[in-house]
Write an enzyme that holds these catalytic residues in place. Structure first.
Site, PDB file in Angstrom:
ATOM      1  N   LYS A  23     -21.014 -14.987  22.091  1.00 25.03           N
ATOM      2  CA  LYS A  23     -20.543 -15.093  20.178  1.00 25.03           C
ATOM      3  C   LYS A  23     -20.873 -15.822  19.453  1.00 25.03           C
ATOM      4  CE  LYS A  23     -16.087 -14.625  18.287  1.00 25.03           C
ATOM      5  NZ  LYS A  23     -15.502 -13.135  18.806  1.00 25.03           N
TER       6      LYS A  23
ATOM      7  N   LYS B 165      -8.146 -15.121  20.046  1.00 23.87           N
ATOM      8  CA  LYS B 165      -6.967 -15.820  19.402  1.00 23.87           C
ATOM      9  C   LYS B 165      -6.000 -14.574  19.965  1.00 23.87           C
ATOM     10  CE  LYS B 165      -6.264 -12.324  15.810  1.00 23.87           C
ATOM     11  NZ  LYS B 165      -5.331 -11.664  16.066  1.00 23.87           N
TER      12      LYS B 165
ATOM     13  N   LYS C 178      -7.140  -6.737  21.280  1.00 22.88           N
ATOM     14  CA  LYS C 178      -5.646  -6.830  21.367  1.00 22.88           C
ATOM     15  C   LYS C 178      -4.614  -5.519  22.358  1.00 22.88           C
ATOM     16  CE  LYS C 178      -6.940  -7.535  16.376  1.00 22.88           C
ATOM     17  NZ  LYS C 178      -7.967  -7.653  16.472  1.00 22.88           N
TER      18      LYS C 178
END
Length: 314
Positions: free
Chosen positions: A130, A215, A277
């Site tokens: 990341k 998140k 998502k």
């Protein structure tokens, strides 16, 4: 009984674009999203948790730390996440309070600095991938590698960049505090930036980890552990699309869990964009959640009425 809803707001809700990144600009972006969130509470008495991203803000803090390193100290990544939880939580808390006052919503927002447990044996720690922070030359990269133990990669001829692990979240450690605040009627801002990543030793002592947590996955876990009926992921587009950006692009008003799994397997969603998502929604529904919505901030009220967004059900 009021429904428990977790709303995860994305980076577009905190930074409108690359030309508007100042603190004042970030507050203005947050305030616009909070107006839409406040509208939800005019029509329904929700037990509401708001989570948020922090990617650009962590990068800003790391850049400041790097620039000041000769005079001060490098800020550890877990502390950077905590810093953004405080600052962005303050923005959202202030913006929500102002929006509630304008709309006559008798609720009080509160922010919880949130630690999220990850597994020190998570394979992500063996393969950091990341990118965070700024680009640097080979000399500075070697210095950070030797002195700070950073993992760095060369990025398409633009210089070197630090990479960190992105482990899967295991537990929201302040979950009971969030639950009690919801029971007391507060609107809770929590889990900012995916949570502050911490690992646990054999005696149960916690240590901050040099990692970032997605998140959306953390928000999905928060929703599952709270027993939320609805997970809402706010992003830059009104609806989930297949063949995004292609002439054959088509928007989806509804999806089933089976559809979502199939589209993931067929490669319709891009990593770092819609894929996490959809994966977060799948995990939520597989864990007992009833439904999820993906939409942009402006369509939040209409999406909860079933008039916009993409609704995903088991």
């Amino acid at each position: 009984m009021a429904r428990t809803v977790v709303i995860a707001i994305g980076g577009n809700s905190l930074i409108a674009d690359e030309t508007r990144q100042s603190v004042a600009d970030q507050y203005a972006a947050a305030a616009a999203t909070c107006e839409h969130i406040a509208a939800l509470l005019q029509g329904e008495d929700l037990r509401l948790v708001v989570t948020h991203g922090n990617g650009p803000q962590v990068g800003f803090i790391l850049r400041r730390s790097e620039l000041a390193a000769q005079e001060l100290h490098i800020v550890p990544l877990d502390s950077c996440v905590a810093d953004t939880q405080g600052a962005l939580g303050y923005h959202l808390q202030r913006a929500l309070r102002n929006a509630f006052r304008t709309r006559g919503v008798a609720r009080t927002p509160v922010t919880v600095v949130t630690q999220v447990l990850v597994d020190r044996a998570d394979p992500a720690f063996a393969k950091p991938n990341k990118p965070i922070g700024s680009f640097m030359n080979a000399e500075l990269a070697d210095k950070h590698r030797r002195e700070d133990g950073w993992d760095l990669v060369e990025d398409a001829g633009r210089g070197y960049r630090r990479v960190v692990a992105s482990p899967r979240p295991k537990a929201i450690l302040e979950l009971e505090a969030v639950r009690e605040l919801l029971d007391a009627g507060f609107v809770v801002v929590a889990g900012g930036g995916g949570g502050i990543p911490v690992v646990e030793d054999a005696e149960g002592r916690l240590t901050g980890a040099a990692a970032v947590i997605d998140k959306d996955l953390a928000s999905s876990l928060m929703a599952r552990q709270l027993g939320a009926e609805l997970l809402v992921i706010s992003t830059a587009v009104e609806q989930v699309c297949l063949d995004f950006g292609k002439p054959t692009q088509r928007a989806l008003a509804t999806l089933t869990l089976a559809d979502a799994r199939r589209y993931i397997d067929e490669g319709h969603f891009k990593p770092g964009s819609m894929l996490p998502k959809i994966q977060a929604v799948v995990a939520f529904l597989e864990g007992g959640g009833k439904e999820a919505i993906i939409t942009d901030p402006a369509h939040l009220p209409a999406a909860l009425r079933g008039e916009a967004g993409t609704r995903i059900t088991a």
